[in-house]
Design a protein around this motif. Sequence first.
Motif, PDB file in Angstrom:
ATOM      1  N   TYR A 121       7.305  58.903  88.637  1.00 27.15           N
ATOM      2  CA  TYR A 121       7.505  58.629  90.039  1.00 27.15           C
ATOM      3  C   TYR A 121       8.905  59.505  90.467  1.00 27.15           C
ATOM      4  CZ  TYR A 121       4.208  54.605  90.900  1.00 27.15           C
ATOM      5  OH  TYR A 121       3.114  54.249  91.053  1.00 27.15           O
ATOM      6  N   CYS A 122       9.870  59.805  89.704  1.00 23.38           N
ATOM      7  CA  CYS A 122      10.951  60.642  90.190  1.00 23.38           C
ATOM      8  C   CYS A 122      10.722  61.752  90.705  1.00 23.38           C
ATOM      9  CB  CYS A 122      12.005  60.982  88.912  1.00 23.38           C
ATOM     10  SG  CYS A 122      12.982  59.550  88.372  1.00 23.38           S
ATOM     11  N   ASP A 123       9.335  62.597  90.220  1.00 18.77           N
ATOM     12  CA  ASP A 123       8.931  63.876  90.971  1.00 18.77           C
ATOM     13  C   ASP A 123       8.071  63.415  92.232  1.00 18.77           C
ATOM     14  OD1 ASP A 123       9.610  65.964  89.212  1.00 18.77           O
ATOM     15  OD2 ASP A 123       8.287  65.498  87.648  1.00 18.77           O
ATOM     16  N   ALA A 124       7.740  62.312  92.199  1.00 15.15           N
ATOM     17  CA  ALA A 124       6.744  61.866  93.329  1.00 15.15           C
ATOM     18  C   ALA A 124       7.913  61.658  94.389  1.00 15.15           C
ATOM     19  CB  ALA A 124       6.211  60.406  93.036  1.00 15.15           C
ATOM     20  N   CYS A 125       9.158  61.215  94.150  1.00 14.42           N
ATOM     21  CA  CYS A 125      10.338  60.928  94.803  1.00 14.42           C
ATOM     22  C   CYS A 125      10.614  62.481  95.624  1.00 14.42           C
ATOM     23  CB  CYS A 125      11.231  60.302  94.445  1.00 14.42           C
ATOM     24  SG  CYS A 125      12.846  60.238  95.575  1.00 14.42           S
ATOM     25  N   ALA A 126      10.856  63.423  94.593  1.00 11.76           N
ATOM     26  CA  ALA A 126      11.326  64.636  95.079  1.00 11.76           C
ATOM     27  C   ALA A 126      10.078  65.279  95.667  1.00 11.76           C
ATOM     28  CB  ALA A 126      11.493  65.420  93.586  1.00 11.76           C
ATOM     29  N   TYR A 127       8.996  65.176  95.617  1.00  2.24           N
ATOM     30  CA  TYR A 127       7.903  65.718  96.373  1.00  2.24           C
ATOM     31  C   TYR A 127       7.762  65.107  97.823  1.00  2.24           C
ATOM     32  CZ  TYR A 127       3.009  67.024  97.360  1.00  2.24           C
ATOM     33  OH  TYR A 127       1.829  67.551  97.841  1.00  2.24           O
ATOM     34  N   THR A 128       8.389  63.780  97.768  1.00  5.62           N
ATOM     35  CA  THR A 128       8.299  63.377  99.224  1.00  5.62           C
ATOM     36  C   THR A 128       9.357  63.909  99.977  1.00  5.62           C
ATOM     37  OG1 THR A 128       7.258  61.482  98.534  1.00  5.62           O
ATOM     38  CG2 THR A 128       8.476  61.147 100.677  1.00  5.62           C
ATOM     39  N   LEU A 129      10.466  64.166  99.443  1.00 10.11           N
ATOM     40  CA  LEU A 129      11.700  64.690 100.019  1.00 10.11           C
ATOM     41  C   LEU A 129      11.859  66.140 100.418  1.00 10.11           C
ATOM     42  CD1 LEU A 129      14.435  62.760  98.054  1.00 10.11           C
ATOM     43  CD2 LEU A 129      13.867  62.134 100.112  1.00 10.11           C
ATOM     44  N   ALA A 130      10.704  66.825  99.861  1.00 10.94           N
ATOM     45  CA  ALA A 130      10.532  68.227 100.093  1.00 10.94           C
ATOM     46  C   ALA A 130       9.866  68.314 101.466  1.00 10.94           C
ATOM     47  CB  ALA A 130       9.943  69.056  98.952  1.00 10.94           C
ATOM     48  N   ILE A 131       9.190  67.345 101.983  1.00  7.06           N
ATOM     49  CA  ILE A 131       8.406  67.377 103.151  1.00  7.06           C
ATOM     50  C   ILE A 131       9.624  67.206 104.251  1.00  7.06           C
ATOM     51  CG2 ILE A 131       6.779  66.216 104.812  1.00  7.06           C
ATOM     52  CD1 ILE A 131       5.737  65.017 102.000  1.00  7.06           C
ATOM     53  N   PRO A 132       9.772  68.254 105.101  1.00  5.81           N
ATOM     54  CA  PRO A 132      10.822  68.187 106.199  1.00  5.81           C
ATOM     55  C   PRO A 132      10.747  66.717 106.868  1.00  5.81           C
ATOM     56  CG  PRO A 132       9.779  70.330 106.185  1.00  5.81           C
ATOM     57  CD  PRO A 132       8.992  69.438 105.265  1.00  5.81           C
ATOM     58  N   ARG A 133      11.769  66.220 107.352  1.00  9.04           N
ATOM     59  CA  ARG A 133      11.975  64.947 107.776  1.00  9.04           C
ATOM     60  C   ARG A 133      11.204  64.582 109.224  1.00  9.04           C
ATOM     61  NH1 ARG A 133      18.253  64.333 107.598  1.00  9.04           N
ATOM     62  NH2 ARG A 133      18.176  66.555 107.869  1.00  9.04           N
ATOM     63  N   ARG A 134      10.831  66.096 109.742  1.00 13.03           N
ATOM     64  CA  ARG A 134      10.168  65.672 111.080  1.00 13.03           C
ATOM     65  C   ARG A 134       8.747  65.568 111.042  1.00 13.03           C
ATOM     66  NH1 ARG A 134      10.833  71.348 110.550  1.00 13.03           N
ATOM     67  NH2 ARG A 134       9.184  72.799 110.976  1.00 13.03           N
ATOM     68  N   PHE A 135       8.228  65.461 109.689  1.00  9.70           N
ATOM     69  CA  PHE A 135       6.825  65.592 109.428  1.00  9.70           C
ATOM     70  C   PHE A 135       6.860  63.940 109.017  1.00  9.70           C
ATOM     71  CE2 PHE A 135       7.099  69.994 109.202  1.00  9.70           C
ATOM     72  CZ  PHE A 135       6.255  70.661 109.999  1.00  9.70           C
ATOM     73  N   VAL A 136       6.943  63.073 110.028  1.00 10.84           N
ATOM     74  CA  VAL A 136       6.787  61.976 109.461  1.00 10.84           C
ATOM     75  C   VAL A 136       5.775  61.162 108.810  1.00 10.84           C
ATOM     76  CG1 VAL A 136       7.171  59.436 110.646  1.00 10.84           C
ATOM     77  CG2 VAL A 136       8.797  61.247 111.214  1.00 10.84           C
ATOM     78  N   ARG A 137       4.151  61.817 109.341  1.00 11.14           N
ATOM     79  CA  ARG A 137       3.260  61.249 108.984  1.00 11.14           C
ATOM     80  C   ARG A 137       2.917  61.555 107.553  1.00 11.14           C
ATOM     81  NH1 ARG A 137      -1.495  61.597 113.622  1.00 11.14           N
ATOM     82  NH2 ARG A 137      -0.489  60.029 115.139  1.00 11.14           N
ATOM     83  N   LEU A 138       3.366  62.820 107.277  1.00  4.51           N
ATOM     84  CA  LEU A 138       3.110  63.197 105.984  1.00  4.51           C
ATOM     85  C   LEU A 138       3.935  62.323 104.722  1.00  4.51           C
ATOM     86  CD1 LEU A 138       2.746  67.240 105.785  1.00  4.51           C
ATOM     87  CD2 LEU A 138       1.152  65.597 104.819  1.00  4.51           C
ATOM     88  N   ARG A 139       5.243  62.155 105.285  1.00  5.67           N
ATOM     89  CA  ARG A 139       6.129  61.587 104.448  1.00  5.67           C
ATOM     90  C   ARG A 139       5.793  59.995 104.396  1.00  5.67           C
ATOM     91  NH1 ARG A 139      12.398  62.152 104.679  1.00  5.67           N
ATOM     92  NH2 ARG A 139      12.747  64.277 103.900  1.00  5.67           N
ATOM     93  N   LEU A 140       5.271  59.376 105.219  1.00  8.64           N
ATOM     94  CA  LEU A 140       4.703  58.103 105.003  1.00  8.64           C
ATOM     95  C   LEU A 140       3.460  58.152 104.093  1.00  8.64           C
ATOM     96  CD1 LEU A 140       4.757  56.784 108.854  1.00  8.64           C
ATOM     97  CD2 LEU A 140       6.152  56.001 106.870  1.00  8.64           C
ATOM     98  N   ALA A 141       2.462  59.024 104.225  1.00 10.55           N
ATOM     99  CA  ALA A 141       1.565  59.166 103.192  1.00 10.55           C
ATOM    100  C   ALA A 141       1.847  59.125 101.734  1.00 10.55           C
ATOM    101  CB  ALA A 141       0.525  60.234 103.478  1.00 10.55           C
ATOM    102  N   CYS A 142       2.929  59.716 101.673  1.00  7.89           N
ATOM    103  CA  CYS A 142       3.604  59.784 100.308  1.00  7.89           C
ATOM    104  C   CYS A 142       4.315  58.454  99.806  1.00  7.89           C
ATOM    105  CB  CYS A 142       4.289  61.219 100.035  1.00  7.89           C
ATOM    106  SG  CYS A 142       3.489  62.770 100.283  1.00  7.89           S
TER     107      CYS A 142
END
Length: 365
Positions: free
Chosen positions: A272-293
């Motif tokens: 899950y640490c890598d899952a968190c890093a994966y999510t944070l690598a998505i630029p903040r303006r891509f809200v939908r992608l971030r939510l999906a993760c």
Amino acid sequence: MSSGRADFHGPMTPDTDRAFLLGDLLKNVSRSFYLTLRVLPDGMRDPVGLAYLLARAADTIADTALVAADRRTDLLTQLRANVERLDDGDALSRALDDVTQMQADSHEHVLLGAMKPMLALLRAQPAQDRAAIQKVVATLTSGMAFDLGAFPDERSGQVAALGTRDALDRYTYLVAGCVGEFWTDMTAAHTPAARRWDLPDMREKGIRFGKALQMTNIVRDCAKDLRIGRCYVPQAALDAHGLQVGDLLAAHASRRARPVLFELLRIALAQYCDACAYTLAIPRRFVRLRLACLWPILIGLETLELLARHDAWLDPAQPAKVPRKRVYRIIAGSLAIVGSNAAIRARLSRLADAVDARIAEHGAT
């Protein structure tokens, strides 16, 4: 209800097939995943939704216990071959007819009866998306076939464990890690969110993201799986704690097997640490992608916390499951933190720390 196109209503065209498959059918068979799909960017929805449907059909075949395991394996091979060759699905639909009729769930009945339009939709995908779907379906069906071959028949009354920790890691890649890899490729192909990504590194993080979710499922469903002959806890882990597979079925097994639970939870936490890093690598303006993760991570970590304090985690009558109302609150609350890296880190750290605290608390008793 008959199988095949008779389950569809009204005249069918490629557009109505797509609307039905990626609309009503996907919603009916995907449970919470449909919510995730709805927030994806437009370009990702079709390939991700279609890949899900094909994988769900394969999973339905693999789980039809009334059919002998070797025949299920053969049907999975046929499905994989149809996807790889872009067949029309006629022969596959005929081969699946009796399995389709066995489905007590009407939605799964319709799903298996929809192989021809699903394959037609696959043929209509752009070449890059089509190849990615073919790859992930091939990997997932290989994992399902491995599953059928590794364990005794569900009705045999026998139970077996995977042999090694490496076997567990390989299994979680085949049935979930490969989905993280696919998700990464779809993000790179269809959004500018991945413009600055190191793709090989993000694929590896995506793989561990998928493995984390599967490890959560494995621990949560351990009691239920044991009763159909499947122990995903490796024999090597059981040996290290002086346990045999049969010990996990005892009335008071949960307490004795707690060290095994904690070992699996620690593996999942690291992933899950890598899952968190994966999510944070998505630029903040891509809200939908971030939510999906973000949603599956939040739900997954809360499930781990429930398991860590669950004194009867091996009792099938007492499953550890995040209540539906809590899931809705998680989704609503995620909107307040999705745009802030600091807030996401803080929230996920609190959840992971809660799991660690439960492990430390029980480990001291």
